[in-house]
Scaffold this active site. Sequence first.
Site, PDB file in Angstrom:
ATOM      1  N   HIS A  37       0.733  -1.152   0.103  1.00 30.97           N
ATOM      2  CA  HIS A  37      -0.092   0.036   0.099  1.00 30.97           C
ATOM      3  C   HIS A  37       0.997   1.210   0.178  1.00 30.97           C
ATOM      4  CE1 HIS A  37      -2.014   3.263   2.499  1.00 30.97           C
ATOM      5  NE2 HIS A  37      -2.955   2.865   1.362  1.00 30.97           N
ATOM      6  N   HIS A 114       2.054  11.378  -0.939  1.00 28.76           N
ATOM      7  CA  HIS A 114       1.147  11.431   0.049  1.00 28.76           C
ATOM      8  C   HIS A 114       1.342  12.176   1.086  1.00 28.76           C
ATOM      9  CE1 HIS A 114      -0.461   7.939   3.004  1.00 28.76           C
ATOM     10  NE2 HIS A 114      -1.432   8.528   2.435  1.00 28.76           N
TER      11      HIS A 114
END
Length: 317
Positions: A37, A114
């Site tokens: 992930h 992110h």
Amino acid sequence: MEDEQRLFLSSCSDWMSELPSPLWDIPLWSLAIPGSHDTMTYCLDKQSTVLESEPKVLRMLDKLFPCVVRPCIMKWATTQEDIISNQLDSGIRFLDLRIAHKTKDPDKVFYFAHGIYSLLTVKEALTEIAHWLDRHTKEVVIIAFSAFDGMNQDQHKDLIQFLSATFDNKICPNFVTPSLCECWNKKYQVILSYDDSAASGHEELWSKFDYWWANSSDPNQVISYLEERKQEGRPDVFFAAGLNLTEDAGYILSHPWQSLKRMTLGSYGPLLDWVKQQSPGSGRTCINIICADFVNAFSNEFTQLVIRLNEGLTSRS
């Protein structure tokens, strides 16, 4: 049969090529495949500004107190620690890549993101993947591209052209039912999923794959959510079950000394116990890709457990 099963883990870097022959003709979406992930967060740039897509209050705080905000973001946005080639060597075969473009950078320079941007560019990382595939010619990697923060349609076109040029004949087109045998015969090594309408009309790009995300910091709630999704029935093609825990602002404020790594590793026990109970295959409640954070923790236990699930398929073949 015992000799065949031992082959599963003789080399995690080439585990697909070592699967027993009864599994070579099974569609890849019926195998158990380990994934990471937010694959590229190991190289987040602590000097980076916060993404424009992040909440306005966070961007304002970043401008006022970058020495406080950015270390906090790094602590909670970093989901992996190993470089991409090490993840592939460990057996990871699904990569979750969140793409972004910086407003002031040249049009064809893309990063991963992110919360903040990465140090490595997309070109650097994908070139590393292509070189890895050259050394492991019977392995197949599924790459999911998403987010596309700050990108316009011309930049999508540039990125898609780069993907085609980088992977070229290694790309498995979206009209194929990919099995290992089919991929080996056609020399396909990459399956590219592209979560944007810009992919329309491109046979080299697959549409977005389902990703089951619980959006919870509680491992028991994550497991309950995944079980509920299983009962609804699996998709007909690739899909991923996410073991990743997710914090919110309240959790971060109430756990000032914690981090995503500490939270995740402290919950790995029940999450890995769930993995052990899963079965790949085409059945309604079967799994396919399983994704996790910090995939190489505990001597690569997560990846090995997922790969071992395929042993159940040999006993049913």
